[in-house]
Design an enzyme around this catalytic site. Structure first.
Site, PDB file in Angstrom:
ATOM      1  N   HIS A   1      -3.914   6.653   1.294  1.00 28.97           N
ATOM      2  CA  HIS A   1      -4.345   5.423   0.767  1.00 28.97           C
ATOM      3  C   HIS A   1      -5.764   4.722   0.461  1.00 28.97           C
ATOM      4  CE1 HIS A   1      -3.944   1.304   0.027  1.00 28.97           C
ATOM      5  NE2 HIS A   1      -4.194   1.165   1.024  1.00 28.97           N
TER       6      HIS A   1
ATOM      7  N   ASN B   1      -9.920  -1.075  -2.687  1.00 26.09           N
ATOM      8  CA  ASN B   1      -9.076  -0.748  -2.059  1.00 26.09           C
ATOM      9  C   ASN B   1      -8.054  -1.427  -3.296  1.00 26.09           C
ATOM     10  OD1 ASN B   1      -6.345  -1.062  -1.089  1.00 26.09           O
ATOM     11  ND2 ASN B   1      -7.049  -1.154   0.841  1.00 26.09           N
TER      12      ASN B   1
ATOM     13  N   CYS C   1       0.474  -0.948  -0.101  1.00 27.30           N
ATOM     14  CA  CYS C   1      -0.051  -0.052   0.364  1.00 27.30           C
ATOM     15  C   CYS C   1       0.998   1.446  -0.572  1.00 27.30           C
ATOM     16  CB  CYS C   1      -1.603   0.048   0.474  1.00 27.30           C
ATOM     17  SG  CYS C   1      -1.457  -1.403   1.005  1.00 27.30           S
TER      18      CYS C   1
HETATM   19  N1  ACO Z   1     -19.113 -10.088   4.824  1.00 30.12           N
HETATM   20  C1  ACO Z   1     -20.153 -10.667   6.317  1.00 30.12           C
HETATM   21  N2  ACO Z   1     -19.291 -11.345   7.349  1.00 30.12           N
HETATM   22  C2  ACO Z   1     -18.029 -11.071   7.032  1.00 30.12           C
HETATM   23  C3  ACO Z   1     -17.563 -10.715   6.419  1.00 30.12           C
HETATM   24  C4  ACO Z   1     -17.676  -9.551   5.081  1.00 30.12           C
HETATM   25  N3  ACO Z   1     -17.473  -9.491   4.325  1.00 30.12           N
HETATM   26  N4  ACO Z   1     -15.551 -10.101   6.407  1.00 30.12           N
HETATM   27  C5  ACO Z   1     -15.721 -10.937   7.293  1.00 30.12           C
HETATM   28  N5  ACO Z   1     -16.866 -11.103   8.428  1.00 30.12           N
HETATM   29  C6  ACO Z   1     -17.554 -11.009   9.598  1.00 30.12           C
HETATM   30  C7  ACO Z   1     -16.508 -11.723  10.921  1.00 30.12           C
HETATM   31  O1  ACO Z   1     -16.763 -13.209  10.573  1.00 30.12           O
HETATM   32  C8  ACO Z   1     -16.716 -11.515  12.360  1.00 30.12           C
HETATM   33  O2  ACO Z   1     -17.996 -12.214  12.294  1.00 30.12           O
HETATM   34  P1  ACO Z   1     -18.139 -13.385  13.392  1.00 30.12           P
HETATM   35  O3  ACO Z   1     -18.412 -12.265  14.547  1.00 30.12           O
HETATM   36  O4  ACO Z   1     -19.355 -13.817  13.716  1.00 30.12           O
HETATM   37  O5  ACO Z   1     -16.874 -13.854  14.058  1.00 30.12           O
HETATM   38  C9  ACO Z   1     -17.677 -10.227  11.844  1.00 30.12           C
HETATM   39  O6  ACO Z   1     -17.429  -9.670  10.063  1.00 30.12           O
HETATM   40  C10 ACO Z   1     -16.696  -9.595  12.254  1.00 30.12           C
HETATM   41  O7  ACO Z   1     -15.599  -9.887  12.190  1.00 30.12           O
HETATM   42  P2  ACO Z   1     -13.854  -8.681  11.938  1.00 30.12           P
HETATM   43  O8  ACO Z   1     -12.972  -9.207  11.315  1.00 30.12           O
HETATM   44  O9  ACO Z   1     -13.298  -8.134  13.885  1.00 30.12           O
HETATM   45  O10 ACO Z   1     -14.305  -7.331  10.626  1.00 30.12           O
HETATM   46  P3  ACO Z   1     -14.377  -5.898  11.434  1.00 30.12           P
HETATM   47  O11 ACO Z   1     -15.350  -5.402  12.022  1.00 30.12           O
HETATM   48  O12 ACO Z   1     -12.921  -5.748  12.052  1.00 30.12           O
HETATM   49  O13 ACO Z   1     -14.162  -5.804  10.444  1.00 30.12           O
HETATM   50  C11 ACO Z   1     -12.530  -5.110   8.774  1.00 30.12           C
HETATM   51  C12 ACO Z   1     -12.657  -6.094   9.518  1.00 30.12           C
HETATM   52  C13 ACO Z   1     -12.846  -3.917   8.033  1.00 30.12           C
HETATM   53  C14 ACO Z   1     -11.010  -5.577   7.927  1.00 30.12           C
HETATM   54  C15 ACO Z   1     -11.337  -3.955   9.708  1.00 30.12           C
HETATM   55  O14 ACO Z   1     -11.180  -4.588  10.840  1.00 30.12           O
HETATM   56  C16 ACO Z   1     -10.583  -2.784   9.121  1.00 30.12           C
HETATM   57  O15 ACO Z   1     -11.355  -2.147   8.563  1.00 30.12           O
HETATM   58  N6  ACO Z   1      -9.722  -2.988   9.466  1.00 30.12           N
HETATM   59  C17 ACO Z   1      -8.300  -2.191   9.054  1.00 30.12           C
HETATM   60  C18 ACO Z   1      -7.839  -2.742   8.064  1.00 30.12           C
HETATM   61  C19 ACO Z   1      -7.384  -2.407   5.685  1.00 30.12           C
HETATM   62  O16 ACO Z   1      -8.855  -2.080   5.964  1.00 30.12           O
HETATM   63  N7  ACO Z   1      -7.111  -2.953   5.683  1.00 30.12           N
HETATM   64  C20 ACO Z   1      -7.305  -3.116   4.382  1.00 30.12           C
HETATM   65  C21 ACO Z   1      -5.979  -3.083   3.629  1.00 30.12           C
HETATM   66  S1  ACO Z   1      -4.526  -3.120   3.749  1.00 30.12           S
HETATM   67  C22 ACO Z   1      -4.576  -1.724   3.715  1.00 30.12           C
HETATM   68  O17 ACO Z   1      -4.874  -0.703   2.674  1.00 30.12           O
HETATM   69  C23 ACO Z   1      -3.593  -0.793   4.994  1.00 30.12           C
END
Ligand code: ACO
Length: 350
Positions: free
Chosen positions: A277, A307, A114
């Site tokens: 980004h 992304n 990234c």
């Molecule tokens: N659709 C539906 N449910 C989902 C999905 C999906 N696509 N993905 C995960 N879930 C579920 C999980 O299984 C989990 O279910 P559970 O509670 O029954 O176990 C629940 O949603 C919560 O999962 P988390 O991984 O804790 O989800 P979170 O609320 O943290 O959201 C996300 C995930 C959006 C990735 C978040 O962690 C985030 O914004 N992280 C930042 C990382 C990022 O943006 N990365 C981008 C790429 S890296 C970069 O560019 C820097």
């Protein structure tokens, strides 16, 4: 010593639009979940056979080169940032050199995910400043759609990413020019390298102990580079601890933006456009709030493209400029955070 400036900018996104609802055909997810957590409404996927990371980079480069008023034969160095190269090796830089029939110039690939584009821009900036090169082509391009786990198992990662490319031509600014790249700032912390990573294929021996490896002969060990087991365990797809990435990103983004502003005697209110980004809209909103920036000071287009990793900053910069949100003399800040972890910023006078 000359300052460098962006003389031309271009972008390319594939025609094929994939909505959140389209993804529900392959995995258990929903438009509501994706929009709420990431802000993404749709993304583009490259044509399966006719478009690659390199071909998209070339399309963006053609526009950047034309806008710089030069030809591909005038380019004297290529820097290509990607995590989804056409081949494991060689890199995409040489494929651009071939595709664009350029001279036998140097071609460098940058693997900083990234942060790749800002790292590449920083390297190009140093070459311009020392007078070594006069027309450097910097490309960020990704074809993520070929390397994602489209089953429910991979949904936390796969819904986030999209395909596309952006490119700039960097040239020396005139001797008296006050515009151009003011400074760049690069950082890394490898402590959590595996938190956001694709483990295989790779040479890390896949968690085998030396003792276990001693039981295998060379031919068997060679198989470990890429095995059915890796595929079965989904180790050939990107792995991400989303919450851990979020926590680190919301600290490092503001930090590296402030580093660039402090270095040049500016404050957040002086930024005309911040191009973060496009990791996740929630991260960008958090950064905006932390720095006290107004909506019009931050440009986001993750809603349309997802992304696109190394391509996200040049695509967003290009669109912001095309929409006339960036004009001559404006203070523009580019900031990135991603796998590694690495993070980086660049402050520019347009
Ligand atoms: N659709 C539906 N449910 C989902 C999905 C999906 N696509 N993905 C995960 N879930 C579920 C999980 O299984 C989990 O279910 P559970 O509670 O029954 O176990 C629940 O949603 C919560 O999962 P988390 O991984 O804790 O989800 P979170 O609320 O943290 O959201 C996300 C995930 C959006 C990735 C978040 O962690 C985030 O914004 N992280 C930042 C990382 C990022 O943006 N990365 C981008 C790429 S890296 C970069 O560019 C820097």
């Amino acid at each position: 010593m000359y300052r460098s400036k962006i003389a031309g900018i271009g972008m390319y996104v594939p025609e094929h639009v994939v909505t959140n609802n389209d993804l529900t055909k392959y995995m258990d997810t929903s438009d509501e979940w994706i929009q709420e957590r990431t802000g993404i409404k749709e993304r583009r996927y490259a044509h399966r056979t006719s478009e690659t990371t390199t071909t998209m980079g070339v399309e963006a480069a053609k526009i950047a080169i034309e806008r710089a008023g030069i030809t591909p034969q005038d380019i004297d160095f290529i820097i290509f940032a990607t995590l989804s190269p056409d081949y494991y090796f060689p890199g995409c830089g040489v494929l651009v050199q071939r595709a664009m029939k350029m001279k036998e110039i140097g071609a460098l690939d940058v693997r900083n995910q990234c942060s790749g584009f800002v790292y590449a821009l920083s390297v190009a900036d140093q070459f311009i400043k020392t007078g070594m090169y006069k027309n450097i082509l910097v490309i960020g391009s990704e074809k993520h759609s070929f390397g994602l786990d489209f089953s429910t198992r991979g949904r936390n990662v796969s819904v986030i990413f999209g395909d596309g490319a952006g490119a700039v031509v960097l040239q020396p600014a005139g001797e008296d020019s006050t515009s151009g790249i003011l400074s760049t700032h690069l950082h890394s912390d490898g402590e959590s390298a595996e938190i956001l990573a694709m483990y295989n294929p790779g040479t890390h021996a896949n968690h085998w102990t030396d003792q276990k490896l001693a039981d295998f002969d060379e031919a068997e060990i060679a198989q470990m580079f890429f095995s059915h087991n890796m595929i079965d365990k989904a180790q050939v797809f990107p792995n991400m601890d989303g919450p851990a990435v979020f926590k680190k990103a919301v600290v490092k983004f503001p930090e590296v933006i402030m580093e660039a502003l402090n270095k040049n005697g500016y404050q957040p209110s002086d930024i005309i456009v911040l191009i973060p980004h496009q990791a996740n809209l929630r991260i960008a909103e958090f950064v905006q709030k932390k720095l006290g920036l107004k909506d019009e000071q931050v440009y986001n287009n993750i809603q349309k493209y997802g992304n696109t990793t190394a391509a996200s900053i040049p695509i967003a910069l290009c669109e912001a400029w095309q929409e006339e949100k960036i004009k001559e003399g404006d203070l523009v800040c580019l900031a990135a955070f991603g796998s590694g972890f690495t993070w980086a910023s660049a402050l520019l006078k347009w």
